[in-house]
Scaffold this motif. Sequence first.
Motif, PDB file in Angstrom:
ATOM      1  N   ASN A  13       0.899  -1.173   0.236  1.00 51.16           N
ATOM      2  CA  ASN A  13      -0.076  -0.003  -0.184  1.00 51.16           C
ATOM      3  C   ASN A  13       0.836   1.176  -0.044  1.00 51.16           C
ATOM      4  OD1 ASN A  13      -2.286  -0.847  -0.029  1.00 51.16           O
ATOM      5  ND2 ASN A  13      -2.976  -1.196   2.048  1.00 51.16           N
ATOM      6  N   ALA A  14       2.254   0.798   0.496  1.00 52.98           N
ATOM      7  CA  ALA A  14       2.919   2.280   0.372  1.00 52.98           C
ATOM      8  C   ALA A  14       3.518   2.754  -0.629  1.00 52.98           C
ATOM      9  CB  ALA A  14       3.374   2.464   2.041  1.00 52.98           C
ATOM     10  N   ARG A  15       3.613   1.766  -1.050  1.00 55.01           N
ATOM     11  CA  ARG A  15       5.019   1.361  -2.425  1.00 55.01           C
ATOM     12  C   ARG A  15       3.962   2.365  -3.052  1.00 55.01           C
ATOM     13  NH1 ARG A  15       8.352   3.626  -4.979  1.00 55.01           N
ATOM     14  NH2 ARG A  15       9.548   2.187  -2.672  1.00 55.01           N
ATOM     15  N   THR A  16       2.275   1.673  -3.506  1.00 57.44           N
ATOM     16  CA  THR A  16       1.058   1.779  -4.633  1.00 57.44           C
ATOM     17  C   THR A  16       1.268   3.464  -4.281  1.00 57.44           C
ATOM     18  OG1 THR A  16       0.256   0.189  -4.611  1.00 57.44           O
ATOM     19  CG2 THR A  16      -0.906   1.919  -4.970  1.00 57.44           C
ATOM     20  N   LEU A  17       1.322   4.167  -2.743  1.00 56.09           N
ATOM     21  CA  LEU A  17       0.622   5.962  -2.652  1.00 56.09           C
ATOM     22  C   LEU A  17       2.148   6.335  -3.245  1.00 56.09           C
ATOM     23  CD1 LEU A  17      -0.881   7.174  -1.411  1.00 56.09           C
ATOM     24  CD2 LEU A  17      -0.069   6.545   0.608  1.00 56.09           C
ATOM     25  N   ALA A  18       3.102   6.210  -2.761  1.00 56.53           N
ATOM     26  CA  ALA A  18       4.634   6.562  -3.244  1.00 56.53           C
ATOM     27  C   ALA A  18       4.499   7.015  -4.666  1.00 56.53           C
ATOM     28  CB  ALA A  18       5.984   5.776  -2.363  1.00 56.53           C
ATOM     29  N   PHE A  71       1.294  10.682   5.080  1.00 52.53           N
ATOM     30  CA  PHE A  71       0.523   9.709   4.773  1.00 52.53           C
ATOM     31  C   PHE A  71       1.423   7.882   6.160  1.00 52.53           C
ATOM     32  CE2 PHE A  71       0.842  12.561   1.624  1.00 52.53           C
ATOM     33  CZ  PHE A  71      -0.206  12.687   1.621  1.00 52.53           C
ATOM     34  N   ALA A  72       0.288   7.381   5.685  1.00 45.73           N
ATOM     35  CA  ALA A  72       0.532   5.661   6.899  1.00 45.73           C
ATOM     36  C   ALA A  72      -0.739   4.754   6.619  1.00 45.73           C
ATOM     37  CB  ALA A  72       0.444   6.230   8.441  1.00 45.73           C
ATOM     38  N   PRO A  73      -0.982   4.350   5.193  1.00 46.02           N
ATOM     39  CA  PRO A  73      -1.540   3.444   5.175  1.00 46.02           C
ATOM     40  C   PRO A  73      -1.333   2.864   5.910  1.00 46.02           C
ATOM     41  CG  PRO A  73      -0.232   3.498   3.404  1.00 46.02           C
ATOM     42  CD  PRO A  73       0.223   4.559   3.732  1.00 46.02           C
ATOM     43  N   HIS A  74      -2.608   1.843   6.194  1.00 45.18           N
ATOM     44  CA  HIS A  74      -2.688   0.074   6.672  1.00 45.18           C
ATOM     45  C   HIS A  74      -2.847  -0.979   6.042  1.00 45.18           C
ATOM     46  CE1 HIS A  74      -2.770   2.290  10.612  1.00 45.18           C
ATOM     47  NE2 HIS A  74      -3.650   3.425  10.201  1.00 45.18           N
ATOM     48  N   ALA A  75      -2.625  -2.011   6.355  1.00 43.57           N
ATOM     49  CA  ALA A  75      -2.707  -3.717   6.364  1.00 43.57           C
ATOM     50  C   ALA A  75      -3.974  -3.531   5.435  1.00 43.57           C
ATOM     51  CB  ALA A  75      -2.829  -4.373   6.381  1.00 43.57           C
ATOM     52  N   HIS A  76      -4.841  -2.808   6.107  1.00 48.09           N
ATOM     53  CA  HIS A  76      -6.279  -2.982   6.400  1.00 48.09           C
ATOM     54  C   HIS A  76      -6.946  -1.810   4.544  1.00 48.09           C
ATOM     55  CE1 HIS A  76      -6.958  -0.446   9.566  1.00 48.09           C
ATOM     56  NE2 HIS A  76      -7.719   0.146   8.843  1.00 48.09           N
ATOM     57  N   PRO A  78      -7.937  -0.063   1.609  1.00 47.99           N
ATOM     58  CA  PRO A  78      -8.133  -0.844   0.702  1.00 47.99           C
ATOM     59  C   PRO A  78      -7.966   0.275  -0.377  1.00 47.99           C
ATOM     60  CG  PRO A  78     -10.721   0.743   1.472  1.00 47.99           C
ATOM     61  CD  PRO A  78      -9.563   0.867   2.575  1.00 47.99           C
ATOM     62  N   PRO A  79      -7.545  -0.393  -1.849  1.00 44.19           N
ATOM     63  CA  PRO A  79      -7.964  -0.046  -3.178  1.00 44.19           C
ATOM     64  C   PRO A  79      -7.610   1.166  -3.530  1.00 44.19           C
ATOM     65  CG  PRO A  79      -6.987  -2.046  -3.078  1.00 44.19           C
ATOM     66  CD  PRO A  79      -7.690  -2.284  -2.556  1.00 44.19           C
ATOM     67  N   GLU A  80      -8.968   1.200  -3.305  1.00 44.41           N
ATOM     68  CA  GLU A  80     -10.500   2.308  -3.125  1.00 44.41           C
ATOM     69  C   GLU A  80     -10.137   3.864  -2.927  1.00 44.41           C
ATOM     70  OE1 GLU A  80     -11.737  -1.118  -4.580  1.00 44.41           O
ATOM     71  OE2 GLU A  80     -11.608  -0.233  -2.619  1.00 44.41           O
ATOM     72  N   ALA A  81      -9.667   3.345  -1.393  1.00 48.39           N
ATOM     73  CA  ALA A  81      -9.448   4.671  -0.694  1.00 48.39           C
ATOM     74  C   ALA A  81      -8.004   4.743  -1.170  1.00 48.39           C
ATOM     75  CB  ALA A  81      -8.892   4.378   1.273  1.00 48.39           C
ATOM     76  N   LEU A  82      -7.342   4.396  -1.543  1.00 46.35           N
ATOM     77  CA  LEU A  82      -5.640   5.035  -1.907  1.00 46.35           C
ATOM     78  C   LEU A  82      -5.659   5.851  -3.307  1.00 46.35           C
ATOM     79  CD1 LEU A  82      -3.417   2.020  -1.422  1.00 46.35           C
ATOM     80  CD2 LEU A  82      -3.156   3.690  -0.059  1.00 46.35           C
ATOM     81  N   GLY A  83      -7.391   4.988  -4.056  1.00 49.52           N
ATOM     82  CA  GLY A  83      -6.883   6.170  -5.734  1.00 49.52           C
ATOM     83  C   GLY A  83      -7.633   7.518  -5.602  1.00 49.52           C
ATOM     84  N   ALA A  84      -8.462   6.916  -4.176  1.00 53.28           N
ATOM     85  CA  ALA A  84      -9.479   8.305  -3.880  1.00 53.28           C
ATOM     86  C   ALA A  84      -8.726   9.207  -2.973  1.00 53.28           C
ATOM     87  CB  ALA A  84     -10.348   7.599  -2.282  1.00 53.28           C
TER      88      ALA A  84
END
Length: 97
Positions: A13-18, A71-76, A78-84
């Motif tokens: 999730n961190a890599r996707t966001l970064a 930003f500190a995305p968690h394991a839970h 969802p991809p939709e939240a990262l996209g948002a």
Amino acid sequence: AGADAVEAAVLANARTLADGLARLGLRRYGSDDPAHASGIVTVEADDPEGLHAHLTARGIALSLRSRKLRFAPHAHTPPEALGAALDAVAGFGRTQV
């Protein structure tokens, strides 16, 4: 799920966001080296206070520390939240007058 699965999800999730933030022109603070991977993504922006206010007004959870966005995305998360979150960052410049 176990600790290894949670760690893998957090880092993914961190890599996707970064990667998404980098594509949007935000400069990553810290190392991109996978050996130093972290679940926390810190970026620099031209107007960190304005972007922070824009994102929090849209329900995006992040913090502002030393004029850097954290930003500190968690394991839970969802991809939709990262996209948002990425969509909200992308919309920041378009909403400024």
